[in-house]
Write a protein that holds these residues in place. Structure first.
Motif, mmCIF file in Angstrom:
data_model
loop_
_atom_site.group_PDB
_atom_site.id
_atom_site.type_symbol
_atom_site.label_atom_id
_atom_site.label_comp_id
_atom_site.label_asym_id
_atom_site.label_seq_id
_atom_site.Cartn_x
_atom_site.Cartn_y
_atom_site.Cartn_z
ATOM 1 N N ALA A 147 32.334 37.979 51.205
ATOM 2 C CA ALA A 147 30.970 38.473 51.417
ATOM 3 C C ALA A 147 30.959 39.319 52.679
ATOM 4 N N TYR A 148 30.276 40.461 52.625
ATOM 5 C CA TYR A 148 30.249 41.384 53.760
ATOM 6 C C TYR A 148 28.821 41.613 54.244
ATOM 7 N N VAL A 149 28.710 41.809 55.533
ATOM 8 C CA VAL A 149 27.484 42.304 56.145
ATOM 9 C C VAL A 149 27.869 43.637 56.775
ATOM 10 N N GLY A 150 27.522 44.712 56.109
ATOM 11 C CA GLY A 150 28.027 46.009 56.532
ATOM 12 C C GLY A 150 29.530 46.052 56.320
ATOM 13 N N ASP A 151 30.262 46.371 57.364
ATOM 14 C CA ASP A 151 31.723 46.392 57.290
ATOM 15 C C ASP A 151 32.355 45.084 57.738
ATOM 16 N N GLU A 152 31.524 44.121 58.118
ATOM 17 C CA GLU A 152 32.039 42.856 58.639
ATOM 18 C C GLU A 152 32.176 41.815 57.539
ATOM 19 N N MET A 153 33.350 41.200 57.450
ATOM 20 C CA MET A 153 33.546 40.108 56.505
ATOM 21 C C MET A 153 32.880 38.855 57.054
ATOM 22 N N ALA A 154 31.889 38.349 56.324
ATOM 23 C CA ALA A 154 31.131 37.190 56.780
ATOM 24 C C ALA A 154 31.702 35.877 56.262
ATOM 25 N N GLY A 155 32.315 35.928 55.092
ATOM 26 C CA GLY A 155 32.879 34.715 54.504
ATOM 27 C C GLY A 155 33.808 35.061 53.356
ATOM 28 N N PHE A 156 34.566 34.082 52.887
ATOM 29 C CA PHE A 156 35.571 34.351 51.845
ATOM 30 C C PHE A 156 35.954 33.063 51.130
ATOM 31 N N ILE A 157 36.590 33.234 49.983
ATOM 32 C CA ILE A 157 37.291 32.149 49.291
ATOM 33 C C ILE A 157 38.677 32.665 48.950
ATOM 34 N N LEU A 158 39.716 31.975 49.425
ATOM 35 C CA LEU A 158 41.094 32.275 49.054
ATOM 36 C C LEU A 158 41.410 31.508 47.771
ATOM 37 N N THR A 159 41.874 32.203 46.757
ATOM 38 C CA THR A 159 42.101 31.574 45.453
ATOM 39 C C THR A 159 43.564 31.632 45.059
ATOM 40 N N GLY A 160 44.111 30.466 44.759
ATOM 41 C CA GLY A 160 45.450 30.374 44.204
ATOM 42 C C GLY A 160 45.367 30.096 42.717
ATOM 43 N N LEU A 161 46.305 30.627 41.950
ATOM 44 C CA LEU A 161 46.327 30.391 40.507
ATOM 45 C C LEU A 161 47.590 29.646 40.112
ATOM 46 N N GLY A 162 47.447 28.758 39.158
ATOM 47 C CA GLY A 162 48.593 27.998 38.678
ATOM 48 C C GLY A 162 48.150 27.015 37.625
ATOM 49 N N GLU A 163 48.938 25.964 37.456
ATOM 50 C CA GLU A 163 48.629 24.937 36.465
ATOM 51 C C GLU A 163 48.408 23.609 37.161
ATOM 52 N N TRP A 164 47.397 22.880 36.707
ATOM 53 C CA TRP A 164 47.102 21.573 37.266
ATOM 54 C C TRP A 164 46.776 20.629 36.121
ATOM 55 N N GLU A 165 47.562 19.576 36.006
ATOM 56 C CA GLU A 165 47.396 18.592 34.928
ATOM 57 C C GLU A 165 47.375 19.276 33.562
ATOM 58 N N GLY A 166 48.253 20.289 33.419
ATOM 59 C CA GLY A 166 48.426 20.941 32.138
ATOM 60 C C GLY A 166 47.406 22.008 31.797
ATOM 61 N N LYS A 167 46.522 22.360 32.753
ATOM 62 C CA LYS A 167 45.493 23.358 32.478
ATOM 63 C C LYS A 167 45.553 24.506 33.481
ATOM 64 N N PRO A 168 45.258 25.749 33.052
ATOM 65 C CA PRO A 168 45.183 26.876 33.983
ATOM 66 C C PRO A 168 44.109 26.598 35.027
ATOM 67 N N THR A 169 44.483 26.710 36.292
ATOM 68 C CA THR A 169 43.608 26.240 37.367
ATOM 69 C C THR A 169 43.525 27.244 38.505
#
Length: 276
Positions: free
Chosen positions: A43-65
């Motif tokens: 999320a940005y306020v103007g050019d400033e990054m205000a917040g984020f979510i870093l997302t990893g992809l893989g498998e967890w307990e047999g399901k795409p996660t």
């Protein structure tokens, strides 16, 4: 990347447990946790990054996660439910890509974050404990058995290692994370006189973080675990060893750590949400 790391540092500087990562440590985290840049949102306020979510992809307990490797919001932008807005933006993209569930860990004492994740739809699946001990304070009460040798795992057999574990490791400690980490993570095996692997430890020498330590149930209580831990201490550059996110129900393993002078520094919840 420098903007993301700086926002990460700003967001976690006043955290329940302040997190400060060097550029190298930050890159190690991204690799280890399988970060997929195309599914990281900010999320940005103007050019400033205000917040984020870093997302990893893989498998967890047999399901795409999709794994939340970090949600950060700068202090001045908190209180506006940015985390929920970021998830509202991210979830449709994950569904379109065939992801079936979202996974994360949250500090138990971080009530605002916990409530935010619960409003998003996350539910607690288990409690996790984090341990630390300075290297010089770790206690080794027994010598290694005479018929056991330690060596680098030239061809790690994760299927065999998994049979040693009483509980499943978390996302950043499982075999997929260790494989992604490459040479940054060292894996040692304990082998008996019949050339059978009876124990294993995987750790990050520069960080001092132990991803896995497990011993075949038939070979416990004779010093195999201590021998593996001692070797990790000798090979580790960091001043302390850390065991992050140990399942709270792993009582035997937790007792092993406590007897070697490891102390709980943090407790977290693992949370999961189905998105299909």
């Amino acid at each position: 990347m420098s903007l993301l790391r700086q926002t990460f540092l700003d967001a976690f500087a006043d955290y329940v447990v302040p997190i400060q990562l060097s550029e190298t440590q930050f890159q190690t985290k991204l690799k280890r946790e399988g970060i997929a840049p195309e599914f990281c949102v900010a999320a940005y306020v103007g050019d400033e990054m205000a917040g984020f979510i870093l997302t990893g992809l893989g498998e967890w307990e047999g399901k795409p996660t999709a794994y939340n490797a970090g949600t950060g919001v700068k202090p001045m932008y908190r209180g506006h439910r940015l985390t929920e807005q970021l998830y509202a933006f991210l979830l449709p993209k994950l569904r379109e890509s065939g992801v079936e569930q979202c996974l994360l860990e949250v500090i138990q004492d971080n009530k605002p974050a916990l409530k935010s994740y619960e409003r998003t739809g996350m539910r607690i699946t288990r409690s996790l404990d984090c341990f630390r001990s300075p290297k010089q304070e770790i206690l080794f009460s027994t010598d290694m058995p005479d018929d056991i040798t330690l060596s680098l795992a030239s061809r790690p057999d994760w299927k065999v290692y998994d049979t040693f574990k009483d509980v499943a490791p978390t996302w950043q400690n499982n075999s997929a994370a260790i494989k992604r980490s490459g040479s940054e993570c060292v894996t040692l095996e304990a082998v008996n006189s019949f050339e059978e692997v009876v124990g294993v430890i995987s750790f990050f020498p520069k960080l001092g973080t132990v991803a896995q330590l497990a011993v075949d149930a038939r070979w416990r209580d004779i010093g195999v675990g201590s021998a593996l831990l001692r070797e990790a201490v000798q090979r580790t550059e960091a001043s302390a060893l850390l065991f992050i996110n140990i399942d709270h129900t792993a009582k035997e393993f937790i007792t092993f750590l406590e007897r070697r002078h490891f102390k709980v520094i943090l407790r977290q919840y693992e949370m999961l949400m189905a998105i299909v």
